[in-house]
Every structure is written in C-alpha cells, then in structure tokens.
Design an enzyme around this catalytic site. Structure first.
Site, PDB file in Angstrom:
ATOM      1  N   HIS A 182       0.085 -11.955   0.752  1.00 31.41           N
ATOM      2  CA  HIS A 182      -0.969 -11.112   0.152  1.00 31.41           C
ATOM      3  C   HIS A 182      -1.802 -11.886  -0.881  1.00 31.41           C
ATOM      4  O   HIS A 182      -3.012 -11.722  -0.962  1.00 31.41           O
ATOM      5  CB  HIS A 182      -0.319  -9.883  -0.478  1.00 31.41           C
ATOM      6  CG  HIS A 182      -1.201  -8.679  -0.516  1.00 31.41           C
ATOM      7  ND1 HIS A 182      -0.732  -7.404  -0.372  1.00 31.41           N
ATOM      8  CD2 HIS A 182      -2.531  -8.545  -0.699  1.00 31.41           C
ATOM      9  CE1 HIS A 182      -1.734  -6.547  -0.466  1.00 31.41           C
ATOM     10  NE2 HIS A 182      -2.831  -7.211  -0.662  1.00 31.41           N
ATOM     11  N   TYR A 219       0.832  -1.198   0.000  1.00 31.96           N
ATOM     12  CA  TYR A 219       0.000   0.000   0.000  1.00 31.96           C
ATOM     13  C   TYR A 219       0.877   1.263   0.000  1.00 31.96           C
ATOM     14  O   TYR A 219       1.592   1.541   0.958  1.00 31.96           O
ATOM     15  CB  TYR A 219      -0.968   0.004   1.187  1.00 31.96           C
ATOM     16  CG  TYR A 219      -1.927  -1.182   1.198  1.00 31.96           C
ATOM     17  CD1 TYR A 219      -2.136  -1.947   0.049  1.00 31.96           C
ATOM     18  CD2 TYR A 219      -2.612  -1.547   2.342  1.00 31.96           C
ATOM     19  CE1 TYR A 219      -3.004  -3.027   0.051  1.00 31.96           C
ATOM     20  CE2 TYR A 219      -3.488  -2.632   2.358  1.00 31.96           C
ATOM     21  CZ  TYR A 219      -3.672  -3.368   1.200  1.00 31.96           C
ATOM     22  OH  TYR A 219      -4.531  -4.446   1.207  1.00 31.96           O
TER      23      TYR A 219
HETATM   24  N1  LIG Z   1      -5.920  -8.609   0.737  1.00 35.37           N
HETATM   25  C1  LIG Z   1      -6.242  -7.969  -0.361  1.00 35.37           C
HETATM   26  O1  LIG Z   1      -5.936  -8.396  -1.489  1.00 35.37           O
HETATM   27  C2  LIG Z   1      -7.005  -6.672  -0.239  1.00 35.37           C
HETATM   28  C3  LIG Z   1      -7.594  -6.104  -1.379  1.00 35.37           C
HETATM   29  C4  LIG Z   1      -8.313  -4.909  -1.222  1.00 35.37           C
HETATM   30  C5  LIG Z   1      -8.444  -4.337   0.043  1.00 35.37           C
HETATM   31  N2  LIG Z   1      -7.814  -4.901   1.131  1.00 35.37           N
HETATM   32  C6  LIG Z   1      -7.910  -4.294   2.483  1.00 35.37           C
HETATM   33  O2  LIG Z   1      -9.275  -4.067   2.776  1.00 35.37           O
HETATM   34  C7  LIG Z   1      -9.474  -2.689   3.086  1.00 35.37           C
HETATM   35  C8  LIG Z   1     -10.874  -2.246   2.703  1.00 35.37           C
HETATM   36  O3  LIG Z   1     -11.101  -2.400   1.331  1.00 35.37           O
HETATM   37  P1  LIG Z   1     -11.173  -1.165   0.312  1.00 35.37           P
HETATM   38  O4  LIG Z   1     -10.367  -0.041   0.821  1.00 35.37           O
HETATM   39  O5  LIG Z   1     -10.841  -1.751  -1.018  1.00 35.37           O
HETATM   40  O6  LIG Z   1     -12.721  -0.812   0.238  1.00 35.37           O
HETATM   41  P2  LIG Z   1     -13.868  -0.435   1.281  1.00 35.37           P
HETATM   42  O7  LIG Z   1     -13.329  -0.369   2.652  1.00 35.37           O
HETATM   43  O8  LIG Z   1     -14.989  -1.352   1.023  1.00 35.37           O
HETATM   44  O9  LIG Z   1     -14.291   1.000   0.764  1.00 35.37           O
HETATM   45  C9  LIG Z   1     -13.460   2.100   0.910  1.00 35.37           C
HETATM   46  C10 LIG Z   1     -14.204   3.293   0.323  1.00 35.37           C
HETATM   47  O10 LIG Z   1     -15.426   3.493   1.038  1.00 35.37           O
HETATM   48  C11 LIG Z   1     -15.470   4.803   1.533  1.00 35.37           C
HETATM   49  N3  LIG Z   1     -16.136   4.797   2.839  1.00 35.37           N
HETATM   50  C12 LIG Z   1     -15.672   4.268   4.003  1.00 35.37           C
HETATM   51  N4  LIG Z   1     -16.572   4.423   4.981  1.00 35.37           N
HETATM   52  C13 LIG Z   1     -17.630   5.077   4.415  1.00 35.37           C
HETATM   53  C14 LIG Z   1     -18.860   5.532   4.916  1.00 35.37           C
HETATM   54  N5  LIG Z   1     -19.212   5.318   6.187  1.00 35.37           N
HETATM   55  N6  LIG Z   1     -19.713   6.182   4.051  1.00 35.37           N
HETATM   56  C15 LIG Z   1     -19.370   6.371   2.757  1.00 35.37           C
HETATM   57  N7  LIG Z   1     -18.209   5.952   2.233  1.00 35.37           N
HETATM   58  C16 LIG Z   1     -17.353   5.308   3.063  1.00 35.37           C
HETATM   59  C17 LIG Z   1     -14.044   5.276   1.631  1.00 35.37           C
HETATM   60  O11 LIG Z   1     -14.000   6.675   1.515  1.00 35.37           O
HETATM   61  P3  LIG Z   1     -12.930   7.575   2.325  1.00 35.37           P
HETATM   62  O12 LIG Z   1     -11.607   6.917   2.166  1.00 35.37           O
HETATM   63  O13 LIG Z   1     -13.061   8.899   1.661  1.00 35.37           O
HETATM   64  O14 LIG Z   1     -13.376   7.619   3.760  1.00 35.37           O
HETATM   65  C18 LIG Z   1     -13.426   4.576   0.426  1.00 35.37           C
HETATM   66  O15 LIG Z   1     -13.681   5.323  -0.737  1.00 35.37           O
HETATM   67  C19 LIG Z   1      -8.360  -1.993   2.281  1.00 35.37           C
HETATM   68  O16 LIG Z   1      -8.178  -0.656   2.678  1.00 35.37           O
HETATM   69  C20 LIG Z   1      -7.220  -2.932   2.578  1.00 35.37           C
HETATM   70  O17 LIG Z   1      -6.695  -2.685   3.877  1.00 35.37           O
HETATM   71  C21 LIG Z   1      -7.137  -6.075   1.013  1.00 35.37           C
END
Ligand SMILES: NC(=O)c1ccc[n+]([C@@H]2O[C@H](COP(=O)([O-])OP(=O)(O)OC[C@H]3O[C@@H](n4cnc5c(N)ncnc54)[C@H](OP(=O)(O)O)[C@@H]3O)[C@@H](O)[C@H]2O)c1
Length: 286
Positions: A114, A56
């Site tokens: 990962h 990241y």
């Molecule tokens: N292992 C893997 O391969 C893998 C892959 C993808 C993700 N991940 C992990 O999983 C975490 C979460 O997944 P993600 O970041 O892809 O997606 P997510 O958490 O499902 O969505 C993040 C998005 O939602 C928004 N958001 C968060 N809370 C909100 C709310 N209460 N109301 C409206 N919008 C909201 C955020 O905006 P803001 O940022 O503007 O608040 C951001 O744009 C990642 O950050 C990472 O740590 C792991």
C-alpha cells in the site's frame, strides 16, 4: 477512449484490465445494498477492475466486494493491498490469506504494497514471489512509490516488476507526470490513478475558470465534466483510473467515459487550464 480500448494491458502482466475501474475506499460507509448494487451495475457496464485493500474499513470493503462479485469472479480484475505494517515475509502471506478469505476468492489479479514502510522491500517481494508461485496472486505491484523506491524494486525484483504503481493523480495533482509516469512508461509499469476526481469538487463547477473549460468540452460531446476529467487522465495508454462510486447514477456516469474521445486540441486546452506544477516536489499521497 473508444470502446475498443476500454481494456488495456495492465503493465507488465500482459493481461487486460478495464481502464476505468471501481475504487472501494470508504464504500462500507454507504448503505450496503445500494453500494453493492452500484458495484454490480459497474461490472455490467465494463468497470470490471476493482480496487480494494485490507485497510479499507478494516476488511469491511473486501467483504462487500465479495458479495458484489459473487458468481462473477472471472469477469473481474481484482486488486488488493497489504499494509506496510503487515508487509514482512510472514505477515504478507497471512494478510493475503485474510484478504482472499474476505473476498471469497482463491486469487488476486494483482497484490500491492500500500505504501512503503519500515519492512525491507526484499521481505515483501519474497512473500509476493511465494504467493505468485502458489497461484494466490497473479501479479504484484506497489502504491505511492516515488522514482527512488521504484528503482529499488527493479533492482531487487528485476525486469517486469512492479506490475503497477498506484498513485494520486487527478487534474489538480499532476506531480507524477514529471518523473513517476515517465519511469513507469520506460519500465512497462501500469500507472493506476487513485482519487481521480481529486479532493475538491471545484474543478467540476462551471462557475470556476477551470470548471468552465471542462464544461465546454463536455457539452460539445454531450458528456459531463467528470467524464472529460477521467478521459484526460487516460490519455496515456499506461494509465488506469479507479473512481469510487456508491450509487448507480455515479457509476453510470463514470462508465460513460469509456466511449468519450477527446481531440488533441481539447487535451491541450485541459492541459493548459490545469497546471502541471513544478517538478521536484516529491510524490504527493493521501
Ligand atoms: N493506494 C492508495 O494509497 C489510495 C489512496 C486513496 C484512494 N485509493 C483508491 O482509489 C479509489 C478512488 O479514490 P477516492 O475514493 O479517494 O476518490 P475518487 O474516486 O476520486 O472520488 C470519490 C468521491 O467521488 C464521488 N463520485 C464518484 N463518481 C461521481 C460522479 N460521477 N459524480 C459525482 N460524484 C462522484 C463519490 O461519491 P459516492 O461514493 O457517493 O458515489 C465519492 O465521494 C479509492 O476508493 C481506493 O480504492 C488508493
């Protein structure tokens, strides 16, 4: 989820972690001060399970997290990940040292591969074992592993491994419910839902059919559609969610799901509104 199960046993570790955590993918794209303030507010509200990865921001997310958790390390269940290209025995050890240095800590609560790459799993697992013995990681797990990969891990590492499998899981992507989730339930492996809000906002739009279902349920609890969505993913005791939020408003909303309790009827309504899809599609990932 009532406040009393705000923390859950994290897979085979026998340690507790917050059921609702904080992701950090692309966190470095937000203004540093406000993103760090949001993460700290998340800690105050109980979102103490923090997910990151060397990938990241090429380490920038870990550096920001170091600042957010400074002086509070013992409150946090800290997870990072090694990239498959670094996951040789020596490469994993080196990658872990670099993550620890960026995070300004002496240990990770869980260290994940990962996704599966070309390096034999035996090598990565041997490195995880060395890191465990050295106290640099307290447990290890995997991410984006399908059932056949999980079987291989269990055959190499034995019972109790992996501690978790972090996978894509949201209302519009329920493929893991066919085989991966049952495998994890049988083996005591935690299932950590990444991208728990999905890649589109349509599910939270009350003008859509699915969004209306979430909105109606949310309204009856004075909650929000996203809180209902998180709570649905947490209906199995093995699951965790790690939404990423870069603002205090978003973090506060996400933390509000801790005290939300959905009835069996409400869970059934959501289940019917968001089709699980057919089995056998392979494990989706992003
Ligand atoms: N292992 C893997 O391969 C893998 C892959 C993808 C993700 N991940 C992990 O999983 C975490 C979460 O997944 P993600 O970041 O892809 O997606 P997510 O958490 O499902 O969505 C993040 C998005 O939602 C928004 N958001 C968060 N809370 C909100 C709310 N209460 N109301 C409206 N919008 C909201 C955020 O905006 P803001 O940022 O503007 O608040 C951001 O744009 C990642 O950050 C990472 O740590 C792991």
């Amino acid at each position: 989820m009532t406040k009393k199960d705000a923390t859950r046993v994290f897979g085979t570790t026998r340690r507790l972690a917050a059921a609702i955590g904080q992701g950090s993918w692309k966190i470095e794209e937000s203004a540093t001060d406000s993103a760090i303030a949001a993460m700290r507010r998340g800690l105050d509200l109980g979102l103490t399970h923090i997910d990151t990865a060397e990938m990241y921001g090429a380490g920038a997310a870990e550096t920001m997290i170091a600042e957010a958790i400074a002086g509070r390390r013992d409150e946090v269940f800290l997870v990072s990940k090694v990239l498959p290209g670094n996951a040789s025995r020596r490469g994993t050890l080196a990658a872990c040292e670099k993550s620890l240095a960026r995070l300004r800590t002496d240990r990770l609560d869980c260290y994940l591969l990962h996704w599966r790459g070309a390096v034999p799993l035996e090598e990565t697992i041997a490195a995880f074992d060395s890191l465990l013995r050295a106290g640099k990681i307290l447990s290890w797990g995997v991410s984006n592993f399908d059932v056949a990969d999980l079987d291989e891990v269990a055959a190499i590492a034995g019972a109790g491994h992996p501690a978790c499998n972090q996978v894509l899981y949201h209302l519009k992507e329920r493929a893991i419910e066919h085989a991966v989730l049952p495998w994890c339930q049988r083996h005591g492996t935690a299932v950590v839902a990444y991208t728990p809000f999905g890649q589109s906002t349509a599910a939270y739009d009350p003008r859509t059919k699915q969004g209306r279902v979430l909105a109606e349920i949310a309204e009856s609890h004075q909650a929000t559609a996203r809180q209902v969505a998180l709570r649905f993913l947490l209906r199995h005791p093995e699951t965790f969610v790690i939404p990423k939020a870069a603002s205090i408003a978003h973090v506060t909303e996400n933390a509000g799901a801790i005290s939300l309790e959905l009835s069996g009827d409400e869970l059934a309504r959501i289940d019917a509104a968001f089709a699980r899809g057919r089995p056998g599609r392979g494990l989706p990932m992003i």
